[in-house]
Each structure stands twice: as structure tokens, then as C-alpha cells.
Write an enzyme that holds these catalytic residues in place. Structure first.
Site, short mmCIF file in Angstrom:
data_model
loop_
_atom_site.label_atom_id
_atom_site.label_comp_id
_atom_site.label_asym_id
_atom_site.label_seq_id
_atom_site.Cartn_x
_atom_site.Cartn_y
_atom_site.Cartn_z
N GLY B 125 39.77 41.42 52.90
CA GLY B 125 38.25 41.89 53.05
C GLY B 125 38.27 42.96 54.43
O GLY B 125 38.48 42.72 55.51
N SER B 159 38.57 42.62 46.12
CA SER B 159 39.07 42.08 44.71
C SER B 159 39.42 40.59 44.80
O SER B 159 39.93 40.11 45.81
CB SER B 159 40.24 43.09 44.34
OG SER B 159 39.63 44.24 44.03
N GLU B 247 51.30 48.29 49.88
CA GLU B 247 50.06 48.17 48.94
C GLU B 247 50.14 49.58 48.03
O GLU B 247 50.15 49.49 46.70
CB GLU B 247 48.71 47.92 49.58
CG GLU B 247 47.69 47.69 48.38
CD GLU B 247 46.23 47.53 49.36
OE1 GLU B 247 45.99 48.27 49.97
OE2 GLU B 247 45.47 46.81 48.51
#
Lengths: 250, 389
Positions: B125, B159, B247
Site C-alpha cells: 500500500g 492490488s 518489482e
């Protein structure tokens, strides 16, 4: 109990195979290869026997050039304990494979040998039966269920009329049919462990076998192309076409 | 259907095994989920059980302890097989913040359960409605109250929150102008979503053009135990930043998988489909765009591999991570476009899966970082141009 499983490197079942232009063979150039599906079922069955505490060791053997070590590693990743490669060059026919496997059996003395009923490249369906004849071991082919019962193994076979269960004295040979089990996925930790498991390489001479060719392939050609279908107008027309054109009913 | 060619790249045995698993989740599985906007629970379960999602967790905590390059190979093959790793790729790397900056006690408590799949940590988040990529302007606050932090604010485009047990959350613990730098005063909290939902946290799903489980989050006096603070209070921005390279590289690898999927499908179709009495692939007007898409994909793949290599060697890889994500997402998009053009009308038919993959791969020019921001990074950090913001 020691279990020996045979695994073969074949063209992957998803590949649309093509014949070579000169008709000498199937074109395997740059084609994805994989473990023969029936052999994978054989490995799964052996690993299940080990997990159930019935088998103590599972040995995977493959016959071929260095590339077949990939399929041995796949078997090791599925749970086999160690691998054996019998190094050969070019195509080996079922009788030679059976003789080489007999040599491995004499060295390893397994109580149970599990093979695929056939490999999806040649579709010969001969090796298991020939191995039974050469070794004088009992054989249960086309197995859909395998149950160890003391010094016997009960094999349920898929035969034309249904299912037949035979009881074999160990040591015995079993060949797998499609419905014996559903092989697991190799897990990532097991793929990594498989790299460290032992893999021994033997030559046919080590096993006292001289690979000989008894068969010659004359020609490989693709099946005839299917003609496009037609829509029929009525049942009468369908029956007429089946009778007079296709000649499948009279 | 994948192309009959052998596996490209390193970790061939892992690629082979992933492809085999994915073969059990064919197009109709994904099409049905797409209709319902449903989560691929069975697929994620299979990947978890086979140990792929714990590839990066060190062996001492129950994972495989493999380098980022192995994780890249896994995600690439998932995408290449026509599946969608976006549903669970974050389970691989979100734990990195905990691994690098968490206390030993936190690691012992959470990592083995994350490795086994018993705990899902795949929500991260950061983004807020008012701050986008300008992360220092986030307004979600956490105030200390005894043994707890009390959180108020909101997040958007988070997500998989509905399919995660834990969430790594970035909050302000001090105002933006209170520290020496705007990036000071932010902290990372580990939120247990199983306890938080309905107790101060509301999750609202956002319906999007593809099946991607993204949500909006509202915090209203959510109490989180102070022991869930990761690292030191006020240093959270740095902790978040160093997870972003991993990522970006992993998502770039997914884009390479998408691109190869499209090239595989387009070349196979062009070779089979006959119009005017011969395969359409005999026309250079059809084959050249596919060949170009392949060239573009291979070029991007080389940078992705280099980025992963630098990451695994512990070298600085910010530029490579960013550039690889840009190149790979654009290669996938170009390959998708070429694939649709090759298929003609059939490219739009749902049963061919091309249009679904096309919608899915579009995301990666926007997430997890927009192409614009990558160009801005390259311009200022690599080329020394003046900052535009």
C-alpha cells in the site's frame, strides 16, 4: 523394496510433428522434447510406493545420448532417488532397449520394474513384454492399478473386455496405462534437489550388450490430409451419403 | 499452445516445469475468470504448492533461496504459457521489505508461513488518490497511541488486497515539512488484513478493463500493534524504494513472456492460416512485423537479463531495472498489436485469447511505474538533465 523405472526422451506431446522432406524420419530439429507421458506415470507410481513406505529406493533409468539426462533429472525432480543413463547413439529399437534394461536389472536387482506401456514416438508397445521374456519375470501390462501384497503385486489391467486383475510374484514387470495415476508437478525445491542427486552413466558394453539394428525404416510420411466436410440438408441425404459415398453403412 | 521450439534462456528445468504446470490452466480457464472478474485461486494454489512463489525467500526461512534471475524465468514462462502471473507475482517480492529491514523476530514469525503459502503477503500500500508517484506527498497518517499506531487516510490501486493476509503499508508518522527532507517521516507497517477489515479498514474493489484484482482502501482509526513497525520509524521511504527495482525487473520478465506468447501465436497462425491458396505467413507484409516484434523482444530480454544479473550481483541496477521495464512493456505491446493484426478478425474473438492477453499486457506501461516517470528518471539520473518536477 527397490523399484526401477524406465524413462524415455520423446518429442513433447504438444508438438505438431512434421516428416522430413526426404521422408527418412520425423523432423526433430529444434523441437521441444519431454519425458514420455506413460513413463511419467511410471515414475509417479514408483514415487507413491516410496511415499507409502512400500518402496525404499526408486531408480530412474534412461537409454540414449547425453540429452536424455534431462529426462532423468525430471524423474529425479518428481521424487526418484538416483539415475542411470545407458549411453547410446541414434535410435535404439525395443529389443535392444529390453536387453539393456535386462543388464541394468541384473546390476540393480530391483523387486519391481515399472515402464510406460509404450512411448508416444514409435508407439511400439513392445519393450515391457520383451523384457518380461528376456528376464523370465512375471509381467502385468496396461496397469490401471498396482497394489503390493507381501511378496506379490496385484495389477489391474485395462483389457478389451474391461478390467482384469492378475497377481504376480515379485520381482515383476509392470507397464502403465493412462489411468494409473495423475503425475504431480515437480516442485521448485525438488527441482533444485534433483540437480544434486547421483546419476551414473553406463555403456552398453558395461552391461554386456552390443546394440544391433534389426529394423530399417523405409519411409516416414504425414497422414493424408482430411477433405473439408459438407452440410447435409436432411437425414435422408445423410443416410444416402453414408451409404453410397462414404460406404460406411449398407 | 506454445511454440514447439526449445526453452529459451537460463533455468531450463524450472521453465519446463512451470510450463507443464501452466498447461493445466488453458485459455478457457482464464476466459471464464475474465467473464466473472474472478481470482484464479486454483492456479495460485498450484503455484504455491509447487514452491514457485517462495523462490526468493532464503532457505533458512523455508524458501528456495534462488536469485532474482530464477524468479524472472518463472514469471516469464507463466506469461508465455498464456497464464497471468499478475494475480500473485507480488507474493514473490513483497516480503523483500520484511527480509531486508524487519527484525529477526518478525522474520521468524512471518517468513516461513509466507514461504509455505499459509500467509499471503501480496499487497503493497503506497499510492494514494492525491499523490500518485509523488510518494512524499502521501497523507495517510499513523499516530502512536500506547502500544498501537492509529491509521487514518486512504490508498488507491492497491492490488490483491482481497486475496492477501498481510499488507506492507507506507504511512506518514511525521509531517512532510518536519524532517530534513520531504522523504523523511514515512514509516512501513505490516497490517494484518484478516484482523483489520471491518475494524477500521474498508476495501473497495475497482472494476477495470482486465481481470486484475485492484482495490481502494479507506482507513478510519485502524489500530495496528506498534510491534508491526518494520525497521525504524521515519525511514520507511528508503525501505520501499529498494524493493522497487526487484518489482520492475520481475514485471519486465513477465512482459518478455507476454511478448513471446504473442510472437509464438502470431508465427504459428501465420504459418497455418491459408488465404488465396497459401499461408498468409508467406507474405512478407505479414511476416516482417512478426520478425520485428521478435527482434524487439530479444533486445528487451537482453536488458532484463542484465538488470537481473546486476541485481543478483548486488550492483547498482536502478537504471537497468527502469529501462528493462520500459523496453519489455513496449515490446509486449508491439508484439500484441502485431499478433492481433496477424489474426485479423479472429484476434478480437475471445476464444482465441489474444484480446485478453492484449488487454492484460497494456497495464505494464502504466504499472508499477509509468513510462513517463522512467523517462524522467533516465533523463535526470543517467543524462544529468535538469529535474522537471
Amino acid at each position: 523394496m527397490k523399484v526401477l523405472v524406465a524413462v524415455k526422451r520423446v518429442v513433447d506431446y504438444n508438438v505438431k510433428v512434421r516428416a522430413k522432406a526426404d521422408g527418412s524420419d520425423v523432423d526433430l530439429n529444434n523441437v521441444k522434447m519431454a519425458i514420455n507421458p506413460f513413463c511419467e506415470i511410471a515414475v509417479e507410481e514408483a514415487v507413491r510406493l516410496k511415499e507409502a513406505g512400500t518402496a525404499t529406493e526408486v531408480v530412474a533409468v534412461s537409454i540414449g545420448d547425453k540429452a536424455c539426462q534431462e529426462q532423468i533429472r525430471t524423474a529425479l525432480a518428481l521424487g526418484a532417488d538416483r539415475g542411470i543413463q545407458v549411453e547410446t547413439e541414434g535410435a535404439v529399437e525395443p529389443l535392444v532397449v529390453a536387453k539393456l534394461l535386462k543388464g541394468v536389472i541384473e546390476k540393480e536387482q530391483p523387486q519391481l520394474v515399472i515402464l510406460g506401456k509404450q512411448s508416444i514416438d514409435g508407439d511400439n508397445n513392445q519393450t515391457g513384454q520383451m523384457l518380461g521374456a528376456l528376464t523370465n519375470m512375471a509381467q502385468g501390462t496396461f496397469a490401471s492399478e498396482v497394489a503390493i501384497d507381501g511378496d506379490k503385486v496385484n495389477v489391474t489391467r485395462e483389457v478389451d473386455g474391461g478390467l482384469q486383475t492378475v497377481s504376480l510374484n515379485l520381482p515383476a514387470i509392470v507397464t502403465t496405462d493412462l489411468r494409473l495415476n495423475e503425475p504431480r508437478y515437480a516442485s521448485l525445491p525438488n527441482i533444485m534437489k534433483a540437480k544434486k542427486k547421483p546419476l551414473d552413466v553406463h555403456t552398453p558394453a558395461d552391461l554386456g550388450v552390443e546394440p544391433k539394428a534389426h529394423l530399417t525404416t523405409l519411409k516416414v510420411e504425414p497422414p493424408a490430409e482430411r477433405q473439408a466436410g459438407i452440410m447435409v440438408e436432411s437425414v435422408e441425404q445423410l443416410v444416402d451419403k453414408l451409404k453410397n459415398e462414404a460406404k460406411v453403412i449398407s | 499452445m506454445r511454440s514447439p521450439s526449445a526453452f529459451t534462456g537460463d533455468y531450463p528445468e524450472i521453465r519446463e516445469a512451470v510450463a507443464q504446470l501452466c498447461a493445466d490452466f488453458p485459455g478457457d480457464y482464464w476466459r471464464a475468470l475474465d467473464q466473472e472478474r474472478a481470482y484464479p485461486t486454483e492456479f495460485v494454489q498450484a503455484l504455491t504448492e509447487a514452491g514457485y512463489l517462495s523462490v526468493l525467500i532464503p532457505e533458512q526461512y523455508g524458501g528456495a533461496g534462488l536469485p532474482l534471475g530464477a524468479a524472472c524465468a518463472i514469471l516469464e514462462e507463466i506469461q508465455r504459457a498464456g497464464c497471468n502471473g499478475g494475480a500473485c507475482h507480488a507474493q514473490m517480492y513483497t516480503m523483500g521489505t520484511l527480509l531486508r529491514h524487519g527484525s529477526e523476530q518478525q522474520k521468524q514469525r512471518y517468513l516461513p508461513a509466507i514461504a509455505s503459502g499459509e500467509l499471503r503477503l501480496q499487497a503493497f500500500g503506497v499510492t494514494e488518490p492525491g499523490s500518485g508517484t509523488d510518494t512524499t506527498r502521501i497523507r495517510t497518517r499513523a499516530e502512536r497511541d500506547g502500544d498501537h499506531y492509529v491509521i487514518n487516510g486512504s490508498k488507491v490501486w492497491i492490488s490483491r488486497t482481497e486475496h492477501s493476509d498481510l499488507m506492507v503499508l507506507l504511512v506518514r508518522t511525521a509531517p512532510r515539512d518536519a524532517g530534513a527532507k520531504p522523504s523523511d517521516g514515512m514509516s512501513v507497517l505490516l497490517v494484518d488484513l484478516r484482523e483489520a477489515v471491518g475494524q477500521g479498514l474498508t476495501i473497495k474493489p475497482i472494476r477495470t478493463m482486465m481481470n486484475h484484482a485492484t482495490t481502494e482502501l479507506f482507513f478510519d482509526d485502524l489500530r495496528v500493534p506498534a510491534e508491526n513497525l518494520v525497521g525504524e520509524e521515519g525511514r520507511g521511504f528508503r525501505y520501499i524504494l529498494d524493493g522497487m527495482n526487484a518489482e520492475r525487473i520481475l514485471i519486465a520478465a513477465e512482459c518478455i513472456g507476454d511478448a513471446r506468447y504473442f510472437v509464438d501465436r502470431a508465427s504459428s497462425y501465420a504459418g497455418d492460416r491459408e488465404v488465396f491458396g497459401r499461408p498468409i505467413g508467406e507474405n512478407q507484409g505479414v511476416q516482417f512485423p512478426i520478425a520485428r516484434a521478435h527482434v524487439q523482444t530479444e533486445a528487451a530480454a537482453a536488458i532484463v537479463q542484465e538488470a537481473a544479473r546486476r541485481f543478483d550481483a548486488g550492483d547498482d541496477c536502478g537504471a537497468q531495472a527502469n529501462m528493462s521495464k520500459l523496453l519489455a512493456s513496449e515490446a509486449a505491446w508491439a508484439a500484441g498489436d502485431t499478433c492481433i493484426q496477424t489474426y485479423g478478425g479472429f484476434g478480437f474473438a475471445e476464444e482465441y485469447d489474444i484480446e485478453r492477453k492484449f488487454r492484460e499486457t497494456r497495464l505494464y506501461q502504466v504499472a508499477p511505474i509509468s513510462t513517463n516517470l522512467i523517462l524522467s528518471y533516465v533523463a535526470t539520473h543517467e543524462l544529468g538533465l535538469p529535474r522537471s518536477y
